[in-house]
Write a protein that holds these residues in place. Structure first.
Motif, short mmCIF file in Angstrom:
data_model
loop_
_atom_site.label_atom_id
_atom_site.label_comp_id
_atom_site.label_asym_id
_atom_site.label_seq_id
_atom_site.Cartn_x
_atom_site.Cartn_y
_atom_site.Cartn_z
N ALA A 282 -2.52 14.05 2.07
CA ALA A 282 -2.49 12.81 2.85
C ALA A 282 -1.10 12.17 2.86
CB ALA A 282 -3.50 11.82 2.27
N GLY B 34 -2.40 10.05 8.09
CA GLY B 34 -3.58 10.57 7.40
C GLY B 34 -3.75 9.92 6.04
N ILE C 228 -8.98 8.77 8.14
CA ILE C 228 -9.23 8.63 6.70
C ILE C 228 -10.47 9.41 6.31
CG2 ILE C 228 -10.44 6.41 7.10
CD1 ILE C 228 -9.45 5.58 4.28
N ILE D 230 -7.15 14.59 8.79
CA ILE D 230 -6.07 13.70 8.34
C ILE D 230 -4.70 14.34 8.54
CG2 ILE D 230 -7.60 12.58 6.68
CD1 ILE D 230 -5.94 13.94 4.46
#
Length: 272
Positions: free
Chosen positions: A251, A237, A221, A231
């Motif tokens: 992400a 991620g 993170i 990530i």
């Protein structure tokens, strides 16, 4: 949340500033409690930060960690309990020479900081650098000449800008003069020049391989562009909700803002 819950990952790798740590430099309480629950359930927590050993150590101790820490945005992996350096990269002699020649050509309001031997070295301490040192809880060592530093042991160089609009011209100047250097933005006024191949993602790959942990078993993170490849490398991620747009776009999971317990949100996802 129960400490007897079944973990879906073995490791959580977390950035510090803007992710686990608020702007007042305190760890977010809910995130600290959540990471402790994760460790109580047998999970491993690793910090990955642009900070140096000295600046990262208080958080390492507050979390009660014994794991290696990814420092200097991946240029070092260090066992902070002993000081042992497990992985290291340095700027090449050629890159360092080009940087020192470039320092005098930087835009007004852009100040270099060179890291070597665990210390941050500067030629002067204008307000922007004093504030940086205060925020990170480090001392600045003033030197008379960049030539005083060991040319083969420069961990990284930070360019601290007085204001965000100086970042683009500073980055453009460095990238045009020193092709091949790894450049990352760790704050809106921090540009970091790192050794070739030194990123948080690369360091995570190396550390996980050394410990026999599959990347699919890792959740990572972060909030800023220097967290981006970390990530992407991890099996899961996560991006902080008030972090950089580029990180949120890349992400697998976007959690809440840092101050609202971003890391606690991730723990809730991997420790049902």
């Amino acid at each position: 949340m129960s400490t007897t819950g079944v973990r879906t990952v073995d490791w959580i790798v977390t950035d510090l500033d803007g992710t686990l740590v608020r702007r007042d430099k305190e760890i977010v309480g809910s995130s600290l409690a959540a990471l402790r629950r994760f460790m109580d359930a047998g999970g491993t927590v690793v910090i990955a930060t642009g900070r140096s050993e000295t600046a990262a150590l208080p958080y390492y101790r507050a979390l009660g960690l014994t794991t290696p820490a990814i420092l200097y945005n991946g240029a070092r992996v260090v066992d902070l309990s002993t000081g042992a350096v497990l992985h290291r990269r340095c700027l090449s002699v050629v890159v360092w020479a080009k940087l020192t020649a470039l320092f005098g050509e930087l835009p007004d309001g852009v100040w270099p900081v060179a890291f070597s031997d665990g210390r941050a070295h500067v030629r002067a301490t204008p307000p922007a650098l004093a504030e940086y040192a205060r925020r990170d809880g480090i001392g600045l060592t003033e030197i008379g000449s960049w030539g005083e530093l060991p040319f083969d042991d420069i961990i990284k160089v930070m360019l601290i800008c007085d204001r965000p609009e100086l970042m683009d011209p500073a980055e453009r100047t460095v990238s045009e003069t020193i092709p091949g250097a790894t450049l990352v933005r760790s704050e809106d006024t921090y540009l970091e020049v790192l050794p070739t191949g030194a990123t948080k993602g690369t360091a995570l790959r190396e550390l996980a391989a050394a410990r026999g942990v599959a990347l699919t078993e890792v959740a990572a993170i972060g909030d800023n562009p220097n967290d981006l490849d970390m990530i992407q490398v991890a099996g899961l991620g996560a991006a902080v909700g008030d972090g950089a747009e580029s990180v949120r776009a890349a992400a697998d999971l976007v959690v809440g803002p840092c101050a609202d317990g971003a890391v606690a949100d991730l723990v809730a996802r991997v420790l049902p």
